[in-house]
Motif scaffolding. Structure first.
Motif, short mmCIF file in Angstrom:
data_model
loop_
_atom_site.label_atom_id
_atom_site.label_comp_id
_atom_site.label_asym_id
_atom_site.label_seq_id
_atom_site.Cartn_x
_atom_site.Cartn_y
_atom_site.Cartn_z
N ILE A 240 10.31 26.57 -15.49
CA ILE A 240 10.39 27.20 -14.17
C ILE A 240 11.82 27.57 -13.85
CG2 ILE A 240 10.03 26.85 -11.69
CD1 ILE A 240 7.76 24.88 -12.48
N TRP A 241 12.75 26.66 -14.10
CA TRP A 241 14.15 26.91 -13.78
C TRP A 241 14.70 28.09 -14.58
CZ3 TRP A 241 17.42 26.67 -10.18
CH2 TRP A 241 18.80 26.69 -10.39
N ASN A 242 14.38 28.13 -15.88
CA ASN A 242 14.85 29.24 -16.71
C ASN A 242 14.25 30.56 -16.25
OD1 ASN A 242 16.42 27.60 -18.36
ND2 ASN A 242 14.75 27.20 -19.79
N SER A 243 12.98 30.54 -15.84
CA SER A 243 12.33 31.76 -15.36
C SER A 243 12.97 32.25 -14.07
CB SER A 243 10.84 31.53 -15.14
OG SER A 243 10.19 31.23 -16.37
N LEU A 244 13.24 31.33 -13.15
CA LEU A 244 13.83 31.70 -11.87
C LEU A 244 15.24 32.27 -12.05
CD1 LEU A 244 12.69 28.78 -9.54
CD2 LEU A 244 11.81 31.11 -9.62
N ARG A 245 15.99 31.70 -12.98
CA ARG A 245 17.35 32.17 -13.22
C ARG A 245 17.36 33.59 -13.80
NH1 ARG A 245 20.17 29.15 -17.12
NH2 ARG A 245 22.04 30.21 -16.40
N SER B 21 22.13 27.52 -2.40
CA SER B 21 22.45 26.12 -2.66
C SER B 21 21.17 25.28 -2.66
CB SER B 21 23.43 25.59 -1.61
OG SER B 21 22.88 25.60 -0.32
N ARG B 22 20.19 25.68 -1.85
CA ARG B 22 18.92 24.96 -1.81
C ARG B 22 18.29 24.85 -3.19
NH1 ARG B 22 16.05 28.52 0.99
NH2 ARG B 22 15.22 29.43 -0.91
N ASN B 23 18.31 25.97 -3.95
CA ASN B 23 17.71 25.96 -5.28
C ASN B 23 18.43 25.03 -6.24
OD1 ASN B 23 17.82 29.37 -4.55
ND2 ASN B 23 15.94 28.20 -4.39
N PHE B 24 19.77 25.01 -6.14
CA PHE B 24 20.55 24.12 -7.00
C PHE B 24 20.35 22.66 -6.61
CE2 PHE B 24 22.85 28.14 -7.62
CZ PHE B 24 22.91 28.16 -9.01
N VAL B 25 20.25 22.38 -5.31
CA VAL B 25 19.99 21.01 -4.86
C VAL B 25 18.64 20.53 -5.39
CG1 VAL B 25 19.46 19.59 -2.84
CG2 VAL B 25 21.45 21.10 -2.80
N CYS B 26 17.65 21.42 -5.36
CA CYS B 26 16.30 21.06 -5.83
C CYS B 26 16.31 20.68 -7.30
CB CYS B 26 15.34 22.22 -5.59
SG CYS B 26 13.72 21.99 -6.34
N ILE B 27 16.89 21.53 -8.14
CA ILE B 27 16.86 21.26 -9.58
C ILE B 27 17.76 20.08 -9.93
CG2 ILE B 27 18.71 22.89 -10.19
CD1 ILE B 27 15.46 22.30 -12.18
N LEU B 28 18.88 19.94 -9.23
CA LEU B 28 19.76 18.79 -9.47
C LEU B 28 19.05 17.48 -9.14
CD1 LEU B 28 23.29 19.92 -8.19
CD2 LEU B 28 22.69 19.26 -10.52
N SER B 29 18.42 17.44 -7.97
CA SER B 29 17.75 16.19 -7.56
C SER B 29 16.62 15.85 -8.52
CB SER B 29 17.23 16.31 -6.13
OG SER B 29 16.33 17.39 -5.99
N SER B 30 15.93 16.86 -9.05
CA SER B 30 14.83 16.62 -9.99
C SER B 30 15.34 16.04 -11.31
CB SER B 30 14.06 17.91 -10.25
OG SER B 30 13.45 18.38 -9.06
N TYR B 31 16.39 16.66 -11.87
CA TYR B 31 16.94 16.14 -13.12
C TYR B 31 17.58 14.76 -12.90
CZ TYR B 31 16.33 20.51 -15.74
OH TYR B 31 15.79 21.59 -16.40
N LEU B 32 18.21 14.56 -11.74
CA LEU B 32 18.80 13.26 -11.42
C LEU B 32 17.73 12.18 -11.39
CD1 LEU B 32 21.35 14.25 -8.63
CD2 LEU B 32 21.92 13.00 -10.72
N MET B 33 16.62 12.48 -10.73
CA MET B 33 15.54 11.50 -10.61
C MET B 33 15.01 11.09 -11.97
SD MET B 33 13.72 9.72 -8.49
CE MET B 33 13.76 10.51 -6.87
N LEU B 34 14.96 12.03 -12.91
CA LEU B 34 14.43 11.74 -14.24
C LEU B 34 15.50 11.24 -15.20
CD1 LEU B 34 11.98 14.77 -14.71
CD2 LEU B 34 11.45 12.45 -13.98
N GLY B 35 16.77 11.25 -14.74
CA GLY B 35 17.85 10.72 -15.57
C GLY B 35 18.28 11.61 -16.71
N HIS B 36 18.13 12.93 -16.55
CA HIS B 36 18.54 13.87 -17.59
C HIS B 36 19.94 14.38 -17.26
CE1 HIS B 36 14.71 13.86 -19.63
NE2 HIS B 36 14.08 14.05 -18.49
N TRP B 37 20.94 13.61 -17.67
CA TRP B 37 22.31 13.88 -17.27
C TRP B 37 22.91 15.11 -17.93
CZ3 TRP B 37 23.88 11.73 -13.02
CH2 TRP B 37 23.24 10.55 -12.60
N LYS B 38 22.49 15.41 -19.13
CA LYS B 38 22.98 16.62 -19.81
C LYS B 38 22.60 17.85 -18.98
CE LYS B 38 22.27 19.32 -24.05
NZ LYS B 38 21.39 20.37 -23.49
N GLU B 39 21.35 17.89 -18.52
CA GLU B 39 20.88 19.02 -17.72
C GLU B 39 21.55 19.05 -16.35
OE1 GLU B 39 19.04 17.12 -19.58
OE2 GLU B 39 18.15 18.54 -21.01
N VAL B 40 21.82 17.87 -15.79
CA VAL B 40 22.54 17.82 -14.51
C VAL B 40 23.89 18.51 -14.64
CG1 VAL B 40 23.67 16.31 -12.82
CG2 VAL B 40 21.37 15.74 -13.65
#
Length: 393
Positions: A308-313, A321-340
């Protein structure tokens, strides 16, 4: 984005699709690519069908030859092969398998088989053909599964009037439907921008005492967020928390939504007007996509989030900023620090919106407030490493 159909069992025959009308019952042997001698390693029915590289080549011919060689054939094997073909988007060959199952008198077809056939006919021949097939089914084969399959086809094509007519027939039937059916209508209304109609579908679902699933809640929350109704979002989250079916995935989802709406404040200067910003995705649709990302984060499905993120970009719509906050919080929650880290870099390099230090600070504070202090600390260190200067304000 819609929900996936799940089907169960019955057998009936349809008059609508004779194999001779639509599909070739045989083909010249030259159409079968790379034929493998019997007994050769990997020489099974699945392998033979998957070696048909072009749609015009006939899976029917391969099955006929397989049976003609004296091999046994089970309906479960055909279902499994058809499922793999659909995943590979080889719909014509999957439909040919469905045709074989339909005409073989030894096989007992299930509701799932008929519903899958409706979906395949939509993809191969179009909605009109699927619609005719459904209408020609005997009454006993017009089940909740086949009704929902046709509704799915209408929703996917955004045929609102046809979907609403079918939905009224569904409500007037004596059949029992699951949340999947209602999710289809909710998805349709969101996709055509009629988010105000979503609440009426939720009311129908509750009136019929149908248990909502996590997709139902996600669609409902998305419709409220699209109209910037934060109070209603919080009320829905409260309802989710008390749902007897609530599990760990729902817990992650609820926490993520709270992080998102608190850190982003949904209603802010740059998103307070849910209107089109030039061609592309509307601001309402952006919020809906944000909640789709959050849903898959709650379910722990990183692959979907990435897609989804790649498609939206790749769209021409202005990132906020809303979109970046959304994807950041999602990757943070799952612990994917490389993607963060990658998202932070993408945000800093964005040509449409400046890196928002205050939004990151709100995200840090919210993570700590919801009991994710360790993630907040690690996120803060990462921001400092990337010279984002996300210090306390």
């Amino acid at each position: 984005m819609a929900a996936r159909l799940i089907f169960l069992g019955l057998r009936r025959r349809s008059r609508n699709c004779n194999p001779s009308r639509f599909l070739s019952a045989g083909a010249a042997s030259s159409e079968y690519a790379e034929q493998t001698p019997s007994g050769f390693e990997g020489d099974d029915l699945r392998s033979r069908i998957f070696r048909l590289r072009l749609p015009k080549r006939s899976a029917t011919h391969v099955i006929e030859r397989w049976v003609g060689e004296g091999n046994r054939l089970s309906i479960s094997e055909l279902r499994d092969i058809s499922k793999e073909l659909r995943k590979s988007q080889r719909y014509k060959h999957a439909l040919e398998i469905s045709e074989w199952m339909l005409t073989d008198k030894e096989f007992e077809l299930s509701d799932s088989d008929y519903a899958t056939r409706i979906d395949l006919m939509t993809k191969v021949f179009g909605i009109d053909a699927a619609e005719r097939y459904f209408e020609d089914l005997p009454l006993s084969a017009k089940t909740s599964e086949t009704y929902t399959a046709l509704l799915h086809s209408y929703a996917g094509a955004r045929l609102t009037e046809k979907a609403e007519e079918l939905y009224e027939r569904i409500k007037g039937s004596n059949l029992s439907f699951t949340a999947v059916t209602y999710n289809e209508m909710m998805t349709l209304y969101i996709s055509v921008g009629q988010v105000e109609k979503v609440s009426s579908i939720v009311e129908d679902l509750k009136r019929q005492k149908v248990a909502p699933d996590v997709f139902t809640y996600n669609l409902w929350i998305s419709s409220c967020a699209a109209t910037l109704n934060v109070d209603e979002v919080r009320r829905i989250l409260s309802e989710m928390s008390s749902d007897s079916c609530s599990d760990d995935a729902w817990g992650r989802y609820i926490k993520l939504v709270n992080v998102y709406i608190t850190a982003n404040r949904l209603v802010n200067a740059e998103s307070s007007s849910p209107i089109e910003a030039g061609k592309g995705i509307s601001q309402r649709e952006w919020i809906t996509y944000d909640f789709l990302v959050i849903l898959y984060a709650g379910l722990g499905n990183k692959e979907k989030i990435d897609q989804i993120w790649n498609s939206l970009r790749m769209t021409k719509q202005k990132m906020m900023s809303r979109n970046f906050v959304c994807i950041l919080s999602s990757y943070l929650m799952l612990g994917h620090w490389k993607e963060v880290g990658e998202v932070i870099d993408q945000w800093k390099q964005s040509s449409t919106t400046d890196f928002d230090t205050s939004a990151c600070n709100r995200l840090l504070s919210t993570l700590a407030d919801v009991g994710l202090a360790d993630k907040a600390n690690d996120f803060h260190k990462l921001l400092i490493q990337r010279n984002c200067f996300a210090t306390d304000e």
